[in-house]
Design an enzyme around this catalytic site. Sequence first.
Site, PDB file in Angstrom:
ATOM      1  N   GLU A 359      41.454  35.965  49.040  1.00  0.00           N
ATOM      2  CA  GLU A 359      41.503  36.917  47.930  1.00  0.00           C
ATOM      3  C   GLU A 359      42.296  36.376  46.746  1.00  0.00           C
ATOM      4  O   GLU A 359      41.861  36.477  45.601  1.00  0.00           O
ATOM      5  CB  GLU A 359      42.123  38.234  48.414  1.00  0.00           C
ATOM      6  CG  GLU A 359      42.301  39.298  47.351  1.00  0.00           C
ATOM      7  CD  GLU A 359      41.005  39.932  46.880  1.00  0.00           C
ATOM      8  OE1 GLU A 359      41.053  40.760  45.959  1.00  0.00           O
ATOM      9  OE2 GLU A 359      39.943  39.592  47.423  1.00  0.00           O
ATOM     10  N   THR A 489      27.631  43.029  36.196  1.00  0.00           N
ATOM     11  CA  THR A 489      28.713  42.494  37.030  1.00  0.00           C
ATOM     12  C   THR A 489      28.571  42.884  38.493  1.00  0.00           C
ATOM     13  O   THR A 489      29.297  42.375  39.335  1.00  0.00           O
ATOM     14  CB  THR A 489      30.084  42.941  36.478  1.00  0.00           C
ATOM     15  OG1 THR A 489      31.113  42.120  37.028  1.00  0.00           O
ATOM     16  CG2 THR A 489      30.358  44.410  36.786  1.00  0.00           C
TER      17      THR A 489
END
Length: 545
Positions: A359, A489
């Site tokens: 992440e 997106t």
Amino acid sequence: MLAAPTLLFALLYLPYLTLGGTVQKPGLVVPPDSQKYADRVKTIFTDSYEAYKLYAFGHDDVAPIRKGFSDGRNGWGATIVDAMSTMHIMGLNDLFTEAVNFASEIDFSNSKTPDTVSVFESTIRYVGGLLSAYELNDQKYPQLKTKAKELADKLAFAWVGANDVPFGHIDFSTNTPQKATSNIAEAGTLTLEWATLSKHTGNDTYRQLAEKSVRHIAGGGAPLPGLPGQGIDPASGLPVGGYVTWGGGSDSYFEYLIKYARLNKTIDPIFADSWRTAVDSSIRTLLKRSIPGNNAYLADFDDSGKIRHVSSHLACFHGGNWLFGGKLLDNQTIVDIGLQLVDSCWNTYASTSTGIGPEQFAFISDDGGYTGGNTASLSQFNFNGQHGFYITSPYYILRPEALESNFYAWRVTGDTKYLDRAALAITKFEKYLKVEETGGYAGLYDVDSTNSRRVDDTESFWYAEVLKYLYLTFDEPSHIDLDEYVFNTEAHPFKIPTVTADQKFGTGKMRQQGKPSKTVSGDLPQVSKSSKAAFMDLMSEIFSS
């Protein structure tokens, strides 16, 4: 690596370069064995969607391990709407028809949960998903357009009075926005969807609302030219602090600047020029090279003017975005650096025990390794010595960005190394993410451990983005050609107009921006698309239910 004088020469003479070009490599075809990989991706989709149908149908996300669900997107069935464009692209007609029937009956008048409604998330997933499915199916189902309009009409209450910038969240029971600070990703990632809605409804108000927010952000002061700070206060229109990043909270604002110029072939150069200025400024100030490895990263720039040597999975969209914009503006310098960014993000996958990227991560460069937080531990320092970065948040929640950029790199260059990377990702996902009992797919708490605990949640962007980008990497490039569609997106493709040989995007000049004359204080909201805080809240909700 381009030497600094070469970079400066290319940037100084940008006004004299062609400002319009095609994105996808002409005549590109996939190798003969690509179909087997596309079929494997389709199987991953159908297996994981079947788990959703069994345990969570009508809800937002499936929890494939405990055979449950969660409703983080107001309970309107986010997975169904988000997955529709992928179903259509994969030729899953029965699933697509079922999804259309469900979507046609969604009641967007009120949230089905006590939560407020995110303008950003609802736009990219629901409005975008509905309109993309509507276009992909040749406008056969007008009820999809109707539902997108129904939701957007409620979301429009986020603009209060004469405010240019919308508030981020709305109470749908009262149509009252939550008066709080926002960020430029939330406020600046609406143009593709709302302009497309205007095109299909004939009501230009939607486009005007979305555009004026971006114009406000792009037209204001910025800590670095073209790079506004992450935070913004919709009430005053002023920046909140001056933290600059290509990561969460800012990411899709930059992404949409160049994509919106392509969607509308707009004669107004502010969108393309703002993107070009952001890229130029990033090359001059944020682009750093790791020690060791010489990996290219875009660092953050904090409120005190210090470089923070940090990046994230969310930020890894930037390589693909630079490839898209660099090709569109016919600027090889931007393309070359975009490819380097793609490689560096892929390195975060190739360097872990599972072959899946983390992440968040940090790095050390020739100007140090300041991150704004704790210094690297001994184990992190050793990891950096081997890989040119170190992990600061080790979980993976089924994010798409590294594979998204890898897809663009394949379509732009035709280099089969990007196919090899995508094939390896398929294998790693099948090995480490699949929940054998249910067929679902779940994330990992630690990508550098082959025995990691699992994250029991399948975000809707798994279906909308990860599996679509993987599938299209191996599908015939003439299908969803990058010169015929632009992706929002959330990876929902919208049809774009053809361009003439003399089409120009922007003026080729940098936009002149001073620093903000005034900023306001305030807490920044959680960053876009499942921030760490939102992720941990979700885990708490799941484990307590």
